[in-house]
Motif scaffolding. Structure first.
Motif, PDB file in Angstrom:
ATOM      1  N   ARG A   1     -10.985 -41.374 -21.178  1.00 37.43           N
ATOM      2  CA  ARG A   1     -11.665 -41.348 -22.536  1.00 37.43           C
ATOM      3  C   ARG A   1     -11.729 -39.997 -23.201  1.00 37.43           C
ATOM      4  NH1 ARG A   1     -16.048 -46.035 -22.213  1.00 37.43           N
ATOM      5  NH2 ARG A   1     -15.436 -46.618 -20.049  1.00 37.43           N
ATOM      6  N   LEU A   2     -12.202 -38.933 -22.373  1.00 35.46           N
ATOM      7  CA  LEU A   2     -12.270 -37.634 -23.103  1.00 35.46           C
ATOM      8  C   LEU A   2     -11.140 -37.002 -23.209  1.00 35.46           C
ATOM      9  CD1 LEU A   2     -15.145 -36.216 -20.187  1.00 35.46           C
ATOM     10  CD2 LEU A   2     -15.290 -36.390 -22.771  1.00 35.46           C
ATOM     11  N   TRP A   3     -10.037 -37.387 -22.390  1.00 32.48           N
ATOM     12  CA  TRP A   3      -8.647 -36.630 -22.974  1.00 32.48           C
ATOM     13  C   TRP A   3      -8.027 -37.328 -24.021  1.00 32.48           C
ATOM     14  CZ3 TRP A   3      -4.098 -39.418 -23.331  1.00 32.48           C
ATOM     15  CH2 TRP A   3      -2.827 -38.688 -23.425  1.00 32.48           C
ATOM     16  N   GLN A   4      -8.431 -38.712 -24.142  1.00 36.15           N
ATOM     17  CA  GLN A   4      -8.078 -39.526 -25.469  1.00 36.15           C
ATOM     18  C   GLN A   4      -8.698 -38.955 -26.782  1.00 36.15           C
ATOM     19  OE1 GLN A   4      -6.736 -43.632 -23.788  1.00 36.15           O
ATOM     20  NE2 GLN A   4      -8.863 -43.469 -24.635  1.00 36.15           N
ATOM     21  N   LEU A   5     -10.029 -38.694 -26.438  1.00 39.13           N
ATOM     22  CA  LEU A   5     -10.783 -38.077 -27.447  1.00 39.13           C
ATOM     23  C   LEU A   5     -10.229 -36.498 -27.991  1.00 39.13           C
ATOM     24  CD1 LEU A   5     -14.593 -38.923 -26.842  1.00 39.13           C
ATOM     25  CD2 LEU A   5     -13.353 -39.229 -29.073  1.00 39.13           C
TER      26      LEU A   5
ATOM     27  N   ALA B   1     -19.681 -32.089 -22.307  1.00 43.07           N
ATOM     28  CA  ALA B   1     -18.199 -32.505 -21.982  1.00 43.07           C
ATOM     29  C   ALA B   1     -17.453 -33.115 -23.423  1.00 43.07           C
ATOM     30  CB  ALA B   1     -18.302 -33.559 -21.152  1.00 43.07           C
ATOM     31  N   LEU B   2     -18.428 -33.856 -24.383  1.00 40.23           N
ATOM     32  CA  LEU B   2     -17.845 -34.114 -25.589  1.00 40.23           C
ATOM     33  C   LEU B   2     -17.480 -32.963 -26.335  1.00 40.23           C
ATOM     34  CD1 LEU B   2     -19.913 -37.097 -26.013  1.00 40.23           C
ATOM     35  CD2 LEU B   2     -17.630 -37.173 -25.624  1.00 40.23           C
ATOM     36  N   ALA B   3     -18.297 -32.152 -26.489  1.00 35.97           N
ATOM     37  CA  ALA B   3     -18.178 -31.013 -27.383  1.00 35.97           C
ATOM     38  C   ALA B   3     -16.959 -29.945 -26.992  1.00 35.97           C
ATOM     39  CB  ALA B   3     -19.292 -30.033 -27.271  1.00 35.97           C
TER      40      ALA B   3
ATOM     41  N   ALA C   1     -17.537 -40.004 -30.883  1.00 34.99           N
ATOM     42  CA  ALA C   1     -17.824 -40.705 -29.473  1.00 34.99           C
ATOM     43  C   ALA C   1     -18.969 -41.616 -29.789  1.00 34.99           C
ATOM     44  CB  ALA C   1     -18.659 -39.637 -28.463  1.00 34.99           C
ATOM     45  N   ARG C   2     -19.151 -42.541 -28.958  1.00 39.22           N
ATOM     46  CA  ARG C   2     -19.985 -43.719 -29.252  1.00 39.22           C
ATOM     47  C   ARG C   2     -20.838 -43.858 -27.644  1.00 39.22           C
ATOM     48  NH1 ARG C   2     -21.740 -47.095 -33.227  1.00 39.22           N
ATOM     49  NH2 ARG C   2     -22.952 -48.570 -32.360  1.00 39.22           N
ATOM     50  N   LEU C   3     -22.026 -43.292 -27.487  1.00 33.20           N
ATOM     51  CA  LEU C   3     -22.750 -43.475 -26.461  1.00 33.20           C
ATOM     52  C   LEU C   3     -23.768 -44.781 -26.579  1.00 33.20           C
ATOM     53  CD1 LEU C   3     -22.290 -40.394 -26.827  1.00 33.20           C
ATOM     54  CD2 LEU C   3     -24.116 -39.966 -25.234  1.00 33.20           C
ATOM     55  N   ASP C   4     -22.899 -45.759 -26.309  1.00 37.29           N
ATOM     56  CA  ASP C   4     -23.397 -47.335 -26.428  1.00 37.29           C
ATOM     57  C   ASP C   4     -22.981 -48.247 -25.420  1.00 37.29           C
ATOM     58  OD1 ASP C   4     -24.965 -49.131 -27.753  1.00 37.29           O
ATOM     59  OD2 ASP C   4     -23.607 -49.618 -29.248  1.00 37.29           O
ATOM     60  N   PRO C   5     -24.078 -48.610 -24.589  1.00 44.08           N
ATOM     61  CA  PRO C   5     -25.225 -48.699 -24.542  1.00 44.08           C
ATOM     62  C   PRO C   5     -25.758 -47.441 -23.471  1.00 44.08           C
ATOM     63  CG  PRO C   5     -24.812 -50.341 -23.111  1.00 44.08           C
ATOM     64  CD  PRO C   5     -23.698 -49.934 -23.623  1.00 44.08           C
TER      65      PRO C   5
END
Length: 168
Positions: A62-66, A100-102, A78-82
């Motif tokens: 998912r990180l690679w895809q982002l 990691a997202l940044a 990104a969606r941190l849910d839940p």
């Protein structure tokens, strides 16, 4: 479907926790001006991810895809849910997750805390190991019951104070 929509100048918005096939990723990037993407990422922990999202893409994927979407010019968030109380709400773990997202270029994120509906509770009690489940469910002991519009049964929320702590 995407090819048709893009050929007509119609934009798409999507949320996924799955693996986006390479051909689809290329198509989305080729039409970046027509795409808004959200990729769900509840944790960086591979074990927790497998337990709570057994058929979803790995956190690494998912990180690679982002990263790929953002590098290709797609508006991606990104969606941190839940957020799972006692399991994924630790401030240090959340800091690592946001770092990691940044690092992959994410500038926007949405987040929500787990609320317990009867169906979710049923799934959790059958799929989640007791050592993870007990502290999670215990977090809801002093919670608040609410009724969702159109729902037959009430949901259980964390207390407002606890939700505020997590979001802070």
């Amino acid at each position: 479907v995407l090819e048709f929509l893009f050929s007509e100048g119609i934009g798409v918005a999507f949320l996924t926790k799955g693996e986006i096939p390479d051909e689809t990723l290329e198509l989305l990037i080729d039409h970046a001006d027509l795409v808004q993407a959200q990729v769900g990422l509840i944790t960086l922990d591979e074990e927790l991810s497998r337990v709570f999202e057994p058929h979803a893409a790995s956190p690494r994927t998912r990180l690679w895809q982002l990263h790929s979407l953002i590098a290709g010019g797609v508006a991606a968030a990104a969606r941190l849910d839940p957020i799972l109380p006692t399991l994924t709400d630790d401030p240090e773990a959340l800091e690592r997750q946001f770092a990691a997202l940044a690092q992959v270029g994410v500038k926007r994120a949405a987040a929500g805390v787990l609320f317990l509906r009867p169906g979710i509770l049923y799934w959790l009690t059958r799929r989640v190991p007791r050592g993870m489940l007990a502290p999670l469910l215990n977090a809801y002991r002093n919670g608040e019951e609410a009724v969702m519009r159109g729902a037959e049964y009430p949901i259980q929320n964390l207390s407002l104070e606890r939700r505020r702590e997590i979001f802070a």
